[in-house]
Design a protein around this motif. Structure first.
Motif, short mmCIF file in Angstrom:
data_model
loop_
_atom_site.label_atom_id
_atom_site.label_comp_id
_atom_site.label_asym_id
_atom_site.label_seq_id
_atom_site.Cartn_x
_atom_site.Cartn_y
_atom_site.Cartn_z
N MET A 111 32.75 -7.15 -2.00
CA MET A 111 31.71 -6.40 -2.70
C MET A 111 30.39 -6.49 -1.97
O MET A 111 30.07 -7.51 -1.35
CB MET A 111 31.52 -6.96 -4.12
N GLY B 164 35.67 -4.45 -12.81
CA GLY B 164 36.81 -5.33 -13.01
C GLY B 164 37.32 -5.26 -14.43
O GLY B 164 36.69 -4.66 -15.30
N ARG C 270 43.74 -4.77 -7.56
CA ARG C 270 43.21 -3.44 -7.87
C ARG C 270 42.00 -3.07 -7.03
O ARG C 270 41.87 -1.93 -6.57
CB ARG C 270 42.86 -3.38 -9.35
N HIS C 271 41.10 -4.04 -6.84
CA HIS C 271 39.85 -3.75 -6.13
C HIS C 271 39.82 -4.27 -4.70
O HIS C 271 38.90 -3.95 -3.96
CB HIS C 271 38.68 -4.33 -6.91
N ASN D 15 42.51 -8.10 -10.67
CA ASN D 15 41.30 -7.56 -10.03
C ASN D 15 41.39 -7.64 -8.51
O ASN D 15 40.94 -6.74 -7.80
CB ASN D 15 40.07 -8.32 -10.52
N THR E 78 38.64 -6.00 0.23
CA THR E 78 37.45 -5.21 0.58
C THR E 78 36.15 -5.91 0.24
O THR E 78 35.11 -5.61 0.81
CB THR E 78 37.48 -3.86 -0.16
N ASN F 155 34.59 -0.04 -12.28
CA ASN F 155 34.01 -0.41 -11.00
C ASN F 155 33.69 -1.90 -10.92
O ASN F 155 33.36 -2.40 -9.85
CB ASN F 155 32.72 0.39 -10.76
N ARG G 51 26.48 -4.94 -5.86
CA ARG G 51 27.63 -4.85 -6.76
C ARG G 51 27.99 -6.23 -7.30
O ARG G 51 28.33 -6.38 -8.48
CB ARG G 51 28.82 -4.24 -6.03
#
Length: 212
Positions: free
Chosen positions: A146, A170, A111-112, A108, A144, A168, A150
């Motif tokens: 949250m 995870g 990826r995010h 996660n 980035t 969106n 979110r």
């Protein structure tokens, strides 16, 4: 005769055959001068060996080795954009924990957490003993992050769902939390802290000598 044929097919596709095939591919890549791809295949093989093991409870050291192979595999795609370090004392690596609770968290982060400006993403895995009975493992990134709404949505899904699969939100954090609840006998659960454009911290409390 049919039973013999089925057993023969099972032997062909056994994990041992799978590992050997990956080793052959990796060796062939080295001979062809494709060292980076060979290393990726080797790290994938390590992860598969770990995944195929029947153990549900493993040492923290085994979990750390797994995510180390995973991150090396991810670096094939991200190159210099990804860096991970571990701040874990050797004595803590002997403590047992549920299997595959760290990999989804690290995935996660990658990826995010990757920034659109291609700035390097740093991930740090730490571990410490809390109150003499809890092994607290944290995965921190400077990605980035949250927004507050979110983060609240993610916390809601983790608490109320057995598995979080929303793209969106995870992958598998709910499943990880369920494992922790079982291991910790519902005493301690997953914690997530995040701030937009600063990063995210996921804390996994693991009861020492927990589980069955």
């Amino acid at each position: 005769e049919k039973e013999i044929q089925i057993r023969h097919m099972q032997s062909i596709i056994s994990p041992h055959f799978f590992y050997n095939t990956l080793d052959v591919i990796s060796a062939s890549m080295i001979l062809a001068g494709q060292e980076q791809i060979a290393e990726a295949v080797a790290n994938f093989a390590k992860m598969m060996r770990y995944a195929f093991k029947a153990d549900k409870i493993v040492t923290l050291g085994s979990e750390l080795s797994c995510i180390e192979s995973f991150v090396k595999l991810q670096k094939v795609c991200y190159n210099d954009q990804l860096e991970m370090r571990m701040e874990v004392d050797d004595c803590l690596k002997l403590i047992y924990c549920p299997k595959f609770i760290l990999q989804p968290v690290v995935e996660n982060s990658i990826r995010h957490g990757m920034r659109p400006d291609n700035k390097k993403l740093h991930i740090c895995v730490r571990a410490r003993i809390v109150d003499g009975e809890i092994l607290e493992v944290s995965v921190e990134d400077d990605g980035t992050g949250m927004a507050p709404e979110r983060l609240e949505e993610l916390r809601h899904f983790i608490e109320d769902s057995s598995e979080v699969e929303d793209a969106n939100l995870g992958i598998g954090l709910g499943a990880v939390n369920t494992q922790l609840k079982i291991h910790n006998r519902s005493q301690f659960t997953l914690k997530v802290m995040s701030k937009k454009d600063v990063g995210t911290v996921v804390i996994l409390p693991i009861r020492i000598n927990g589980g069955d």
